[in-house]
Structures are given as C-alpha cells and as structure tokens.
Design a protein around this motif. Structure first.
Motif, mmCIF file in Angstrom:
data_model
loop_
_atom_site.group_PDB
_atom_site.id
_atom_site.type_symbol
_atom_site.label_atom_id
_atom_site.label_comp_id
_atom_site.label_asym_id
_atom_site.label_seq_id
_atom_site.Cartn_x
_atom_site.Cartn_y
_atom_site.Cartn_z
ATOM 1 N N ARG A 14 0.831 -1.206 0.000
ATOM 2 C CA ARG A 14 0.000 0.000 0.000
ATOM 3 C C ARG A 14 0.865 1.255 0.000
ATOM 4 N NH1 ARG A 14 -4.678 -2.093 4.093
ATOM 5 N NH2 ARG A 14 -5.452 -3.659 2.654
ATOM 6 N N GLY A 15 0.369 2.285 -0.683
ATOM 7 C CA GLY A 15 1.088 3.547 -0.758
ATOM 8 C C GLY A 15 2.188 3.566 -1.813
ATOM 9 N N LYS A 16 2.247 2.528 -2.631
ATOM 10 C CA LYS A 16 3.299 2.433 -3.655
ATOM 11 C C LYS A 16 2.742 2.532 -5.071
ATOM 12 C CE LYS A 16 6.162 -0.156 -0.562
ATOM 13 N NZ LYS A 16 7.223 -1.069 -0.350
ATOM 14 N N GLY A 17 1.466 2.896 -5.186
ATOM 15 C CA GLY A 17 0.867 3.065 -6.501
ATOM 16 C C GLY A 17 0.306 1.804 -7.130
ATOM 17 N N VAL A 18 0.294 0.707 -6.384
ATOM 18 C CA VAL A 18 -0.214 -0.554 -6.919
ATOM 19 C C VAL A 18 -1.711 -0.464 -7.194
ATOM 20 C CG1 VAL A 18 -0.541 -3.019 -6.449
ATOM 21 C CG2 VAL A 18 1.615 -1.910 -5.839
ATOM 22 N N GLY A 19 -2.465 0.087 -6.247
ATOM 23 C CA GLY A 19 -3.908 0.221 -6.430
ATOM 24 C C GLY A 19 -4.247 1.113 -7.614
ATOM 25 N N ALA A 20 -3.542 2.230 -7.736
ATOM 26 C CA ALA A 20 -3.768 3.141 -8.868
ATOM 27 C C ALA A 20 -3.434 2.444 -10.181
ATOM 28 C CB ALA A 20 -2.930 4.406 -8.704
ATOM 29 N N GLY A 21 -2.365 1.659 -10.179
ATOM 30 C CA GLY A 21 -2.004 0.912 -11.387
ATOM 31 C C GLY A 21 -3.059 -0.113 -11.761
ATOM 32 N N LEU A 22 -3.577 -0.823 -10.766
ATOM 33 C CA LEU A 22 -4.638 -1.806 -11.017
ATOM 34 C C LEU A 22 -5.878 -1.122 -11.574
ATOM 35 C CD1 LEU A 22 -4.376 -4.064 -7.852
ATOM 36 C CD2 LEU A 22 -3.865 -4.732 -10.212
ATOM 37 N N MET A 23 -6.216 0.042 -11.010
ATOM 38 C CA MET A 23 -7.395 0.772 -11.483
ATOM 39 C C MET A 23 -7.205 1.216 -12.929
ATOM 40 S SD MET A 23 -10.424 1.835 -11.162
ATOM 41 C CE MET A 23 -10.713 1.425 -9.471
ATOM 42 N N GLN A 24 -6.042 1.715 -13.270
ATOM 43 C CA GLN A 24 -5.796 2.151 -14.641
ATOM 44 C C GLN A 24 -5.883 0.977 -15.615
ATOM 45 O OE1 GLN A 24 -5.740 5.150 -15.883
ATOM 46 N NE2 GLN A 24 -6.040 5.974 -13.841
ATOM 47 N N VAL A 25 -5.328 -0.170 -15.238
ATOM 48 C CA VAL A 25 -5.421 -1.362 -16.087
ATOM 49 C C VAL A 25 -6.877 -1.778 -16.250
ATOM 50 C CG1 VAL A 25 -4.887 -3.839 -16.221
ATOM 51 C CG2 VAL A 25 -3.091 -2.205 -15.622
ATOM 52 N N ALA A 26 -7.621 -1.789 -15.144
ATOM 53 C CA ALA A 26 -9.038 -2.182 -15.201
ATOM 54 C C ALA A 26 -9.839 -1.236 -16.097
ATOM 55 C CB ALA A 26 -9.628 -2.212 -13.795
ATOM 56 N N LEU A 27 -9.623 0.065 -15.950
ATOM 57 C CA LEU A 27 -10.354 1.032 -16.774
ATOM 58 C C LEU A 27 -9.962 0.907 -18.247
ATOM 59 C CD1 LEU A 27 -10.337 4.194 -14.476
ATOM 60 C CD2 LEU A 27 -12.272 2.697 -15.026
ATOM 61 N N ASN A 28 -8.687 0.734 -18.505
ATOM 62 C CA ASN A 28 -8.241 0.565 -19.899
ATOM 63 C C ASN A 28 -8.851 -0.677 -20.529
ATOM 64 O OD1 ASN A 28 -6.682 2.891 -19.791
ATOM 65 N ND2 ASN A 28 -4.796 1.802 -19.327
ATOM 66 N N ARG A 29 -8.844 -1.787 -19.801
ATOM 67 C CA ARG A 29 -9.402 -3.035 -20.332
ATOM 68 C C ARG A 29 -10.915 -2.927 -20.546
ATOM 69 N NH1 ARG A 29 -6.892 -8.284 -17.612
ATOM 70 N NH2 ARG A 29 -8.133 -9.180 -19.279
ATOM 71 N N ALA A 30 -11.604 -2.247 -19.615
ATOM 72 C CA ALA A 30 -13.051 -2.069 -19.752
ATOM 73 C C ALA A 30 -13.369 -1.243 -20.995
ATOM 74 C CB ALA A 30 -13.618 -1.390 -18.507
ATOM 75 N N GLU A 31 -12.619 -0.180 -21.204
ATOM 76 C CA GLU A 31 -12.865 0.662 -22.377
ATOM 77 C C GLU A 31 -12.552 -0.088 -23.673
ATOM 78 O OE1 GLU A 31 -12.131 5.216 -23.826
ATOM 79 O OE2 GLU A 31 -10.573 4.290 -22.605
ATOM 80 N N LEU A 32 -11.436 -0.814 -23.693
ATOM 81 C CA LEU A 32 -11.081 -1.589 -24.886
ATOM 82 C C LEU A 32 -12.105 -2.677 -25.190
ATOM 83 C CD1 LEU A 32 -7.216 -1.936 -24.432
ATOM 84 C CD2 LEU A 32 -8.428 -0.617 -26.191
#
Length: 102
Positions: A14-32
């Motif tokens: 936590r606090g290392k950007g892992v959650g933000a990275g997961l969210m960006q991947v999830a949003l990118n995959r959902a849009e694609l």
C-alpha cells in the motif's frame, strides 16, 4: 456498464501506486472491451482521482444495502448512464482478479 470490485492491495504494497495501477489497467481493459461505463461501490475520496462520481449512478441500485454516497460511476461515453434506472444485475461472465506470478 461493467461492475468493478473489489479492489484490494496487500498491506506491504500500500502507498506504492499498486492500487492506482490496477485501477488504470481495469479502466483501460473495460474501455477496450467496449463498455460505456464502469460502476463500483467504494470510497469517493479515493475513486474521485480516477474520475468516479455519484451522479451518473443515481438511477441505479444494488441488490443489497449500499451506502448511497459510495455508489459511483465512471462514463467512458458522457451521458451513457443518463436515464438508466433499476437494479444492477449480472449479465455476463465474472472475471476474477489478476494474481501475482509465482
């Protein structure tokens, strides 16, 4: 729309950007994949930085009890949830989380 959740990060990461990275991947995959919106139940203070807000989800409700302020949506296509009303129901296969490679 796609229902996303839960998103969790192991305590030591936590606090290392892992959650933000997961969210960006999830949003990118959902849009694609062609989804017009993503909905979730979560802390607005956290998810606001990704563009999630409560307004687009006002006509929707979950099958069980949910604190209304935590029911959020992100629209890839502005207005895609406008006028949408009713209970959120599963309509396709559930995809489970990304696992760390062993």
């Amino acid at each position: 729309a796609l229902l996303l959740g839960p998103l969790a990060v192991e305590q030591r990461l936590r606090g290392k950007g892992v959650g933000a990275g997961l969210m960006q991947v999830a949003l990118n995959r959902a849009e694609l994949a062609g989804h017009k919106a993503v909905i979730l139940v979560g802390d607005p203070e956290y998810y606001a930085r990704f563009g999630f807000v409560a307004d687009p989800a006002t006509g929707l409700h979950m099958p069980g009890p949910v604190e209304r302020r935590r029911f959020l949506a992100y629209e890839f296509v502005d207005g895609s949830l406008a006028g949408v009303e009713g209970r959120v129901m599963a309509a396709g296969a559930m995809v489970t989380g990304l696992r760390e490679a062993a």
